[in-house]
Scaffold this motif. Structure first.
Motif, mmCIF file in Angstrom:
data_model
loop_
_atom_site.group_PDB
_atom_site.id
_atom_site.type_symbol
_atom_site.label_atom_id
_atom_site.label_comp_id
_atom_site.label_asym_id
_atom_site.label_seq_id
_atom_site.Cartn_x
_atom_site.Cartn_y
_atom_site.Cartn_z
ATOM 1 N N UNK A 264 29.524 81.780 91.704
ATOM 2 C CA UNK A 264 29.579 80.321 91.652
ATOM 3 C C UNK A 264 28.467 79.661 92.450
ATOM 4 N N UNK A 265 27.933 80.350 93.441
ATOM 5 C CA UNK A 265 26.814 79.778 94.195
ATOM 6 C C UNK A 265 25.558 79.700 93.331
ATOM 7 N N UNK A 266 25.578 80.417 92.215
ATOM 8 C CA UNK A 266 24.429 80.409 91.310
ATOM 9 C C UNK A 266 24.608 79.455 90.138
ATOM 10 N N UNK A 267 25.784 78.850 90.043
ATOM 11 C CA UNK A 267 26.004 77.859 88.997
ATOM 12 C C UNK A 267 27.434 77.819 88.522
ATOM 13 N N UNK A 268 27.731 76.795 87.776
ATOM 14 C CA UNK A 268 29.068 76.550 87.259
ATOM 15 C C UNK A 268 29.426 77.564 86.171
ATOM 16 N N UNK A 269 30.683 78.000 86.160
ATOM 17 C CA UNK A 269 31.129 78.924 85.123
ATOM 18 C C UNK A 269 32.640 78.864 84.957
ATOM 19 N N UNK A 270 33.130 79.484 83.903
ATOM 20 C CA UNK A 270 34.558 79.461 83.566
ATOM 21 C C UNK A 270 35.278 80.684 84.130
ATOM 22 N N UNK A 271 36.607 80.623 84.089
ATOM 23 C CA UNK A 271 37.429 81.745 84.550
ATOM 24 C C UNK A 271 37.123 82.998 83.733
ATOM 25 N N UNK A 272 37.020 82.855 82.413
ATOM 26 C CA UNK A 272 36.763 84.021 81.556
ATOM 27 C C UNK A 272 35.437 84.685 81.909
ATOM 28 N N UNK A 273 34.418 83.883 82.127
ATOM 29 C CA UNK A 273 33.111 84.435 82.496
ATOM 30 C C UNK A 273 33.169 85.093 83.872
ATOM 31 N N UNK A 274 33.834 84.435 84.818
ATOM 32 C CA UNK A 274 33.980 85.025 86.149
ATOM 33 C C UNK A 274 34.720 86.352 86.087
ATOM 34 N N UNK A 275 35.776 86.410 85.275
ATOM 35 C CA UNK A 275 36.557 87.641 85.151
ATOM 36 C C UNK A 275 35.671 88.786 84.686
ATOM 37 N N UNK A 276 34.811 88.494 83.723
ATOM 38 C CA UNK A 276 33.892 89.519 83.216
ATOM 39 C C UNK A 276 32.881 89.913 84.292
ATOM 40 N N UNK A 277 32.350 88.925 84.993
ATOM 41 C CA UNK A 277 31.342 89.193 86.023
ATOM 42 C C UNK A 277 31.883 90.028 87.181
ATOM 43 N N UNK A 278 33.120 89.740 87.612
ATOM 44 C CA UNK A 278 33.658 90.419 88.797
ATOM 45 C C UNK A 278 34.513 91.627 88.457
ATOM 46 N N UNK A 279 34.771 91.857 87.174
ATOM 47 C CA UNK A 279 35.552 93.021 86.768
ATOM 48 C C UNK A 279 37.028 92.907 87.107
ATOM 49 N N UNK A 280 37.580 91.721 86.909
ATOM 50 C CA UNK A 280 39.002 91.488 87.181
ATOM 51 C C UNK A 280 39.608 90.732 86.003
ATOM 52 N N UNK A 281 40.913 90.698 85.942
ATOM 53 C CA UNK A 281 41.580 89.970 84.860
ATOM 54 C C UNK A 281 41.446 88.468 85.092
ATOM 55 N N UNK A 282 41.473 87.682 84.014
ATOM 56 C CA UNK A 282 41.435 86.228 84.184
ATOM 57 C C UNK A 282 42.578 85.710 85.062
ATOM 58 N N UNK A 283 43.740 86.332 84.972
ATOM 59 C CA UNK A 283 44.874 85.919 85.798
ATOM 60 C C UNK A 283 44.560 86.126 87.280
ATOM 61 N N UNK A 284 44.002 87.277 87.615
ATOM 62 C CA UNK A 284 43.649 87.557 89.012
ATOM 63 C C UNK A 284 42.583 86.587 89.500
ATOM 64 N N UNK A 285 41.581 86.327 88.666
ATOM 65 C CA UNK A 285 40.513 85.395 89.039
ATOM 66 C C UNK A 285 41.085 83.995 89.258
#
Length: 105
Positions: free
Chosen positions: A38-59
């Protein structure tokens, strides 16, 4: 003894507690990755989940804690919420801890 140092400054109890709470929130690898992304820009839960390797629920759960602490904010766009990091100081702290440069904003 310290009163002889011209620039000596000690945080108050409330400030120290707030800092400790921030460190506690940052003591989770998934939250570190989320904040770094997020320090690199705005994004969605789904994208974050993919980036961090976690489920959308966990994110979402991590984002909820970070939002309550005032470290991230969300912007609703239809059915999606896009998140962004709020605190540049936290981004700089993460960069120092990771041995990397803070992202340009």
């Amino acid at each position: 003894m310290h009163d002889t140092l011209p620039d000596f400054d000690m945080p108050g109890e409330d400030e120290a507690r707030a800092a400790a709470e921030r460190f506690r929130l940052l003591a989770d690898p998934t939250r570190v990755k989320i904040l770094w992304a997020l320090s690199q820009g705005e994004t969605s839960v789904a994208c974050l989940a993919e980036l961090v390797g976690a489920s959308p629920t966990a994110v979402s759960q991590h984002l909820s804690k970070l939002r309550l602490a005032g470290l991230v904010r969300g912007r609703r766009d239809g059915t999606f919420v896009h998140y962004t990091a709020v605190d540049a100081d936290v981004s700089a702290l993460l960069a120092a801890a990771l041995g990397a440069r803070p992202a340009a904003r």
